[in-house]
Structures are given as C-alpha cells and as structure tokens.
Design an enzyme around this catalytic site. Structure first.
Site, PDB file in Angstrom:
ATOM      1  N   CYS A   1       0.833  -1.194   0.000  1.00 25.98           N
ATOM      2  CA  CYS A   1       0.000   0.000   0.000  1.00 25.98           C
ATOM      3  C   CYS A   1       0.879   1.260   0.000  1.00 25.98           C
ATOM      4  O   CYS A   1       1.507   1.560  -1.012  1.00 25.98           O
ATOM      5  CB  CYS A   1      -0.967  -0.030   1.180  1.00 25.98           C
TER       6      CYS A   1
ATOM      7  N   HIS B   1      -3.344  -5.764   0.926  1.00 26.57           N
ATOM      8  CA  HIS B   1      -2.629  -6.008   2.184  1.00 26.57           C
ATOM      9  C   HIS B   1      -2.510  -7.497   2.491  1.00 26.57           C
ATOM     10  O   HIS B   1      -3.414  -8.079   3.118  1.00 26.57           O
ATOM     11  CB  HIS B   1      -3.369  -5.325   3.335  1.00 26.57           C
TER      12      HIS B   1
ATOM     13  N   GLU C   1      -0.594  -8.887   4.681  1.00 25.60           N
ATOM     14  CA  GLU C   1      -0.401  -9.088   6.126  1.00 25.60           C
ATOM     15  C   GLU C   1      -1.736  -9.132   6.865  1.00 25.60           C
ATOM     16  O   GLU C   1      -1.815  -9.662   7.986  1.00 25.60           O
ATOM     17  CB  GLU C   1       0.492  -7.991   6.697  1.00 25.60           C
TER      18      GLU C   1
END
Length: 270
Positions: free
Chosen positions: A104, A233, A235
C-alpha cells in the site's frame, strides 16, 4: 541455513507495522524488528543488518501531499548523524541481495523513489506513480487477484489466484507514458492483477478493480524479482477467519504465503 532477518519500517503515519511484523514472523522469519525511520537516521538501526525489508501500509504522512511523496523525499535526501546518505544504505541493501516488500503506502514509496519497476535494470528512476482511485473515494473491500505465471517475482511463486483486502484512496497505477506500460509487460514485471472472482480473469471493472488501474495492475516486481510492491494487504490475511466469506465456506490461500515465499527464498540462498 541462512537466517532471515526482517526489518519493518514505521513512522510518519504508518499504522500496519505490527501486522506486517507478525506476518513475517508467522511466515518463518528468524528475527523480526520494527524500527522508525528516525532510528535509521540516528544510526540505531542499519539496513545492512537485515536481508528482508518491509515498507508497510497505513496513512503515511496522512496522504496529504500525495501518497508517499514526502516519504520518497525523506529517503532520497536524509542523512544519518555521521553524514551517510540513507539512500546509500537502501542501495547497498538491495545490491547485497536483500528482499523488499512494499504494501500500500510502501508500494507508493517504492514507485516514487524509483525502486520499482526498475525497467531495463535502471533503478532510482521514477517511471510511474499511483494516483486517486477512479471512484474518488477511499476503498475498503476484499478483491481477487490473479498472479502472472511468467513474472520473475520471488514472492508470487506458485500462486495463481489469491483474495486480499484493499484499503486505499490512491491506488490507480499511472505510468509516465504508454511505452512504460508496454515495457512492464515486455519484461513481465506485472506480478498481480485485479481479477473477476467468477472467472479469475484480470479486470478493469469496478469494484472488482477498486481503483481503475489500467489492465487491472495491482502489484509490480523488478527484473530481479526481489522487490514486490502491491496495493492489497497480504499481512491482513493471516488466518482463515480473516476472510469475509469464511463462515460460508469460501476459502483462499492466506496472504502470508507471499511472505512465506520470500522467507523460503532467503533460506535457500547461498
């Protein structure tokens, strides 16, 4: 077997550093540290002590000046207390074989600092940017991604399709010109594309493509395959229950597989 030592850089509005560090540890990183940019300039943290560098997402500089623009200037011009240029540490880290993951805001930083896409082996030259979503608003949703099987990216090896969340207001890829866009494909530097979940095919259709990126481009690598920048994302998808459809039996490989691939690459390197 070489140890994987991961450094997650935070500060100036970044707020996904803890999740990114957790994902790296979950993926098998032997050592995972979080450091502020000021730790680097103060000399408390040196990039040379690590081989996996993560630039996480969040609201870097509040996105007030254009996502990651101020951060790119900091990395380009800042010096440590001993007078060493921070950008030289970053260059040395990459030249030594380290892996870099930008998520991002981190992706935005990598393109604005010129580490991506590294066309024809030319680094630290800005060839593209990421601009406002076509929708004109912040997009917070899950998307389906298709991986490019011809791409040399270390992180996407063995992946054909994956679901991940996006949360950004500036994610539309804007190449400097058509020649740059053509070169991305000529060198197979497009790592991930937004895809229609029904067909798995890349799309520019909103909201399957949340920002209007041309040809659905969601992530890029460099010619070595050791850098990955992506707007979604990974994660944030570290357990099956993170998926919005898990109670309906909808499944996807976890986002942490991208980091697992990176860790496996470093552990197999000599």
């Amino acid at each position: 077997m070489p140890k994987v030592k991961t450094l997650v850089i935070t500060g100036f509005g970044t707020n996904c550093e803890v999740e990114s560090a957790f994902a790296a540890t979950q993926a098998g990183s032997d050592v995972t540290d979080i450091a502020y940019f000021s730790d680097v300039t103060a000399g408390r943290t040196r990039l040379a002590d690590y081989n996996f560098l993560i630039f996480p997402g969040g609201f870097l500089d509040g996105d007030d000046l254009g996502a990651a623009q101020a951060a790119a200037l900091r990395w380009t011009h800042a010096k440590t207390r001993t007078g060493e240029a921070v950008i030289d540490q970053l260059k040395a880290f990459f030249e030594a074989g380290g892996l870099i993951l930008g998520i991002c805001n981190g992706f935005q930083l990598l393109v604005k600092i010129g580490l991506l896409p590294g066309l024809f082996g030319k680094y630290f030259v800005r060839e593209l940017s990421l601009s406002n979503n076509d929708s004109g608003r912040f997009e917070d949703r899950w998307v389906t991604l298709a991986a490019n099987p011809a791409c040399p990216c270390v992180f996407t090896r063995g992946i054909s399709r994956i679901d991940l969340p996006v949360r950004h207001g500036e994610g539309k890829l804007v190449p400097k010109n058509q020649a740059v866009l053509d070169a991305l494909w000529a060198e197979n530097l497009v790592a991930l594309q937004y895809a229609d979940p029904a067909t798995g095919l890349p799309t520019e259709e909103y909201p399957k493509n949340p920002n209007g990126s041309p040809q659905g481009i969601a992530g890029l690598t460099d010619p070595t395959g050791r850098i990955l920048g992506l707007m979604p994302h990974p994660e944030a998808f570290n357990h099956p229950t993170n998926h919005p459809g898990w109670t309906r039996g909808e499944t996807s490989i976890l986002g942490t597989v991208l980091l697992e691939n990176g860790v496996a690459y470093l552990k197999s390197s000599t």
